[in-house]
Structures are given as structure tokens and as C-alpha cells.
Design an enzyme around this catalytic site. Sequence first.
Site, PDB file in Angstrom:
ATOM      1  N   GLU A 104       0.812  -1.219   0.000  1.00  0.00           N
ATOM      2  CA  GLU A 104       0.000   0.000   0.000  1.00  0.00           C
ATOM      3  C   GLU A 104       0.839   1.259   0.000  1.00  0.00           C
ATOM      4  OE1 GLU A 104      -1.715   1.283   3.723  1.00  0.00           O
ATOM      5  OE2 GLU A 104      -3.624   1.692   2.756  1.00  0.00           O
ATOM      6  N   ASP A 123      -5.372   2.800  -1.218  1.00  0.00           N
ATOM      7  CA  ASP A 123      -6.069   3.579  -0.195  1.00  0.00           C
ATOM      8  C   ASP A 123      -6.306   4.973  -0.769  1.00  0.00           C
ATOM      9  OD1 ASP A 123      -5.735   3.843   3.379  1.00  0.00           O
ATOM     10  OD2 ASP A 123      -6.671   5.253   1.993  1.00  0.00           O
ATOM     11  N   GLN A 151      -9.364   1.217  -0.031  1.00  0.00           N
ATOM     12  CA  GLN A 151      -9.735   1.766   1.267  1.00  0.00           C
ATOM     13  C   GLN A 151     -10.126   3.224   1.084  1.00  0.00           C
ATOM     14  OE1 GLN A 151      -6.122   0.758   3.473  1.00  0.00           O
ATOM     15  NE2 GLN A 151      -7.236  -0.790   4.649  1.00  0.00           N
ATOM     16  N   GLU A 187     -11.590   2.808   6.368  1.00  0.00           N
ATOM     17  CA  GLU A 187     -10.470   2.911   7.319  1.00  0.00           C
ATOM     18  C   GLU A 187     -10.375   4.351   7.836  1.00  0.00           C
ATOM     19  OE1 GLU A 187      -6.480   2.413   5.795  1.00  0.00           O
ATOM     20  OE2 GLU A 187      -5.961   1.168   7.504  1.00  0.00           O
TER      21      GLU A 187
HETATM   22  O1  LIG Z   1      -2.207   3.279   7.153  1.00  0.00           O
HETATM   23  C1  LIG Z   1      -3.018   2.735   6.386  1.00  0.00           C
HETATM   24  O2  LIG Z   1      -3.783   3.334   5.582  1.00  0.00           O
HETATM   25  C2  LIG Z   1      -3.095   1.257   6.335  1.00  0.00           C
HETATM   26  O3  LIG Z   1      -3.964   0.764   5.636  1.00  0.00           O
HETATM   27  C3  LIG Z   1      -2.102   0.374   7.074  1.00  0.00           C
HETATM   28  O4  LIG Z   1      -2.529  -0.942   6.975  1.00  0.00           O
HETATM   29  C4  LIG Z   1      -1.909   0.690   8.527  1.00  0.00           C
HETATM   30  O5  LIG Z   1      -1.047   1.724   8.728  1.00  0.00           O
HETATM   31 MG   LIG Z   2      -4.919   2.123   4.352  1.00  0.00          MG
END
Ligand SMILES: O=C(O)C(=O)[C@H](O)CO
Ligand SMILES: [Mg+2]
Length: 273
Positions: A143, A178, A206, A246
Site C-alpha cells: 500500500e 487507499d 480503502q 479505514e
Molecule cells: O495506514 C493505512 O492506511 C493502512 O492501511 C495500514 O494498513 C496501517 O497503517
Molecule cells: Mg490504508
Amino acid sequence: MPRFAANLSMMYAEHAFPDRFAAAARDGFQAVEFMFPYDWQKDALATRLQDAGLLNVLMNAPPGDWLAGERGLAALPGRQDAFRSSIDAALSYADAFACPRIHVMAGVAPEGVDRALCLDTYKENLSWAADQARTAGRTLLIEPINTRDMPGYLLNRQADAHAIVSDIDSPHLRVQMDLYHCQIMEGDLTTKLRALLPTGRVGHLQIAGVPDRHEPDQGEVNYAHLFDVIDTVSAQCGWDGWIGAEYRPRYGAETGGTTRGLGWVQPWLKRGS
Ligand SMILES: O=C(O)C(=O)[C@H](O)CO
Ligand SMILES: [Mg+2]
């Protein structure tokens, strides 16, 4: 239709971690993700997951010594034994939770260590780990994380993550995209989603509001528009992943907690929960 997973490491903080499974199920979530379950006995958490009738769609591998500032081991030269032990632990927990995806964090470059050496270490470790994941029937994710929240983190941009996944060329290594981090580092989310989802290299999405990392109905990103984009592109290319929520809920226990802020996801929660 987008499929959302509640991130139990950030949501439902008004409950003890083991109690968050039932809380998310009561609100109508059908899936959860979380970061580091290793402080709990895996079979006990697996029972919570099963009793709540939830899927676990993502978890993290152990990140090293988080309190000492470590944010993953995969790209740290000289830490291969610790990295390999972290993957073994993650695969064991993922087996207990029937969790298909594991986020493997890269780490923060140690003082004075050459980034090129870190990248070589990263690729070597990920190649080995992807083969372990193949044997276990799991998929590892990397990520890109923004440099404001995690200064020095060794993976920050989508193109770099996709280049690594392409180089290693394993179906057991994918990108965790993300959109919170991507907005902060790069922006251009609609075009990036339209370009990257069809590649087959995105294993998980995410979301969180930007810049405050609260519910996605707050801040500068129009997630209602992005959910339509994800729906449209997924129908065209067959992307069938999950979207992890998240974020840190804006309401505390005394003002309604996580549940009060779920208006953004109501259309997609299981009815009658
Ligand atoms: O920080 C994030 O966005 C995450 O998804 C990691 O898994 C945790 O730091
Ligand atoms: Mg994340």
C-alpha cells in the site's frame, strides 16, 4: 454495488477490540478488516468473527516494533529473519480467520540506509513472501502511504507499487489502493481508478475523508461520485474487491459513537441488522 468492510482497528473504538465484531455486525456490515490482531489469541478472535457472521477480508502482517516507530519490515535491510517470521505469523492468523488478503508494510527507511538497497530488499522479501502466500492460498498487498502521516515510509505512490507488483509478477501480490493516501499524495482519483482497476493489480480499496480521516461524507473527496466510478469500472472489468472503511469516527462514545456516523454507508448495509 460496492462492498464495504468496517476497519475494526479504527472504527468502533468505543468497544474493546474483541467486541467490535458484534458491533459491526449489528450495524449491518458483512465484512471486516483490521490491522494487527496479534495481541489476541487467534482462535478466540476467530470465534468472535464466526459468531458475528462476518467475513474477514484483510488483515496486516506484524509491522515490527510499532511503538519504537517501525512501520513494517519488508524493505528493511538486515531484518530478513524478523520479516520471514512476521509472514509466518500472518499466514497462521489468516488461516484461522479464512482471511484472503494480508497487507505487508514496507517500513520506514532507517537513518543513513540507501533507498536503493531498501528497494532491492523489498523486492527480494516480497518475492519470497508471495511464494509463501501462494502455498497458503492467500494474497499479499502493498500500500502506498502518504508522507504526511508516515514520514519516511518507503512506498508512497501508486505507480511505484504497480511497478513492484509487475516486476514480481505473482498473482499473490497486489496493490492496496487507499484513496485517502492517494488523494493526499497524488489526487486525480477518478482517472486513477479508471486506469488502475482494469489492470488486475488492485487487490483492495480503502477510503476515508480527506484531510481529517473521518467518515467519507466529510472533506474534499466526493466519494458518492467515486462509488459510482468504482461500480461502473468494476462492471466493465470484473473487479470484485472490497472497500475498507479505514477512518476515525467523528463521534465519540458519549455522542453516538461509530454507529451515528454511518449515514454514508446505509444504502449498502444489510437490512434488518
Ligand atoms: O495506514 C493505512 O492506511 C493502512 O492501511 C495500514 O494498513 C496501517 O497503517
Ligand atoms: Mg490504508
